[in-house]
Design an enzyme around this catalytic site. Structure first.
Site, short mmCIF file in Angstrom:
data_model
loop_
_atom_site.label_atom_id
_atom_site.label_comp_id
_atom_site.label_asym_id
_atom_site.label_seq_id
_atom_site.Cartn_x
_atom_site.Cartn_y
_atom_site.Cartn_z
CG ASN A 259 -12.33 -0.92 -3.93
OD1 ASN A 259 -11.95 -1.58 -4.80
ND2 ASN A 259 -12.15 0.55 -4.01
CD1 TRP A 260 -10.40 -7.15 -2.22
CD2 TRP A 260 -10.31 -8.88 -3.69
NE1 TRP A 260 -10.46 -8.31 -1.54
CE2 TRP A 260 -10.64 -9.41 -2.33
CE3 TRP A 260 -10.23 -9.98 -4.80
CZ2 TRP A 260 -10.88 -10.67 -1.99
CZ3 TRP A 260 -10.56 -11.14 -4.57
CH2 TRP A 260 -10.66 -11.64 -3.35
CE LYS A 261 -8.56 1.16 -3.14
NZ LYS A 261 -7.91 2.43 -2.80
CG HIS B 274 -12.78 4.57 -4.92
ND1 HIS B 274 -11.51 5.02 -5.36
CD2 HIS B 274 -12.98 3.83 -4.13
CE1 HIS B 274 -10.80 4.76 -4.30
NE2 HIS B 274 -11.42 3.97 -3.47
CD GLU C 285 -8.01 4.48 -5.73
OE1 GLU C 285 -8.31 3.54 -6.12
OE2 GLU C 285 -7.44 4.51 -4.58
CD GLU D 147 -13.34 5.19 0.54
OE1 GLU D 147 -13.19 4.12 0.92
OE2 GLU D 147 -13.44 5.41 -0.81
N GLY E 218 -5.28 4.64 1.18
CA GLY E 218 -3.73 4.22 0.93
C GLY E 218 -2.73 4.98 1.44
CB SER F 79 -5.51 4.52 6.16
OG SER F 79 -4.86 4.92 5.20
N GLY G 128 -9.79 -0.72 1.59
CA GLY G 128 -8.76 -1.12 0.35
C GLY G 128 -7.67 -1.97 0.76
N GLY G 129 -6.72 -1.66 1.05
CA GLY G 129 -5.28 -2.30 1.24
C GLY G 129 -5.72 -3.47 2.27
#
Ligand code: PGA
Length: 258
Positions: free
Chosen positions: A9-11, A95, A97, A167, A173, A213, A234-235
């Site tokens: 997920n590149w957000k 998600h 977020e 998650e 993150g 993470s 993610g990251g």
């Protein structure tokens, strides 16, 4: 019987040219990896470019969100048909977020899940508790409510095309991860809930990913757990070596487990 699955997920990262570059590097780096389904969800503006880079490869294209309506006066929104039009196979829904910052509710996520099916998109439904909820001891209540809410009116026969991502919000993150025991007990709870709602057979076919993470260094810890079918990343998905490392670790662990 469940194919391992790693989704990135590149957000809100990557311009079109940056995205094309990373996507091409990923295609080259993942070419030799076997036995793991891979998908990447870039921002909307980069979907077409990344789709082009993925063409002919086994990496699937995903979106990070969509609207439930087919079309209409919904300024700023994107419809399912627009996603399939640029080659999407997956869509991340609910998600944390989106829930935290954009007011998404279980009901909204459910409408989106049903719209995804209508357009033959595979929804990756995200669930997970906040730190405060974990501290209060209501993790299972929250996850139960999110799973039940998101999958309302879904048929058992459709469940093979659902991916659930657990998650914990406090692990996203932050560099903190759930312990393997914490992850496993929530995964088990989710699968038991799915069995209650859709029957054992349907529940056994659903891929449940861990997210929060995940890095090459800790991926094996999670994907080696019974009932953890991969990861939502993610990251680390923004770096070709880190993402490829997670995919490689997953392929290795799952091949040994077979
Ligand atoms: P992270 O994000 O890997 O950067 O923690 C996970 C996610 O939000 O899906």
């Amino acid at each position: 019987m469940r194919r391992p699955f790693i989704a990135g997920n590149w957000k809100m990262h990557m311009t079109t040219s940056e995205a094309s570059g990373l996507a091409s590097e990923l295609v080259a780096a993942c070419r030799e990896i076997d036995g793991v389904d891979i998908a990447v969800a870039p921002p909307f503006t980069a979907l077409a470019a990344v789709g082009k880079a993925f063409a002919g490869s086994s990496i699937g294209l995903g979106a990070q969100n969509m609207h439930w309506e087919d079309k209409g006066a919904f300024t700023g929104e994107i419809a399912a048909a627009m996603l399939t039009d640029v080659g999407c196979r997956y869509v991340i829904l609910g998600h944390s977020e989106r829930r935290q910052f954009f007011g998404e509710t279980d009901e909204g996520v459910n409408r989106k899940v049903l719209a995804a099916f209508k357009h033959k998109l595979i929804p990756i439904v995200c669930v997970g508790e906040s730190e405060e909820e974990r501290d209060r001891g209501v993790t299972f209540v929250i996850v139960d409510r999110q799973v039940t809410g998101a999958l309302k009116n879904v048929a058992a026969s459709q469940m093979a095309n659902v991916v659930v991502a657990y998650e914990p919000i406090w692990a996203i993150g932050t560099g903190r991860t759930a312990t393997p025991a914490q992850a496993q007990e929530v995964h088990q709870t989710i699968r038991a809930k799915l069995a209650g709602l859709f029957g054992n057979e349907a529940a056994a076919g659903v891929r449940i990913l861990y997210g929060g993470s995940v890095m090459p260094e800790n991926a094996a810890e999670f994907v080696s757990l019974e009932g953890v079918d991969g990861a939502l990343v993610g990251g680390a998905s923004l770096k070709v070596d880190a993402f490829t490392g997670i995919v490689t670790e997953t392929a290795r662990v799952k091949a040994t487990a077979r």
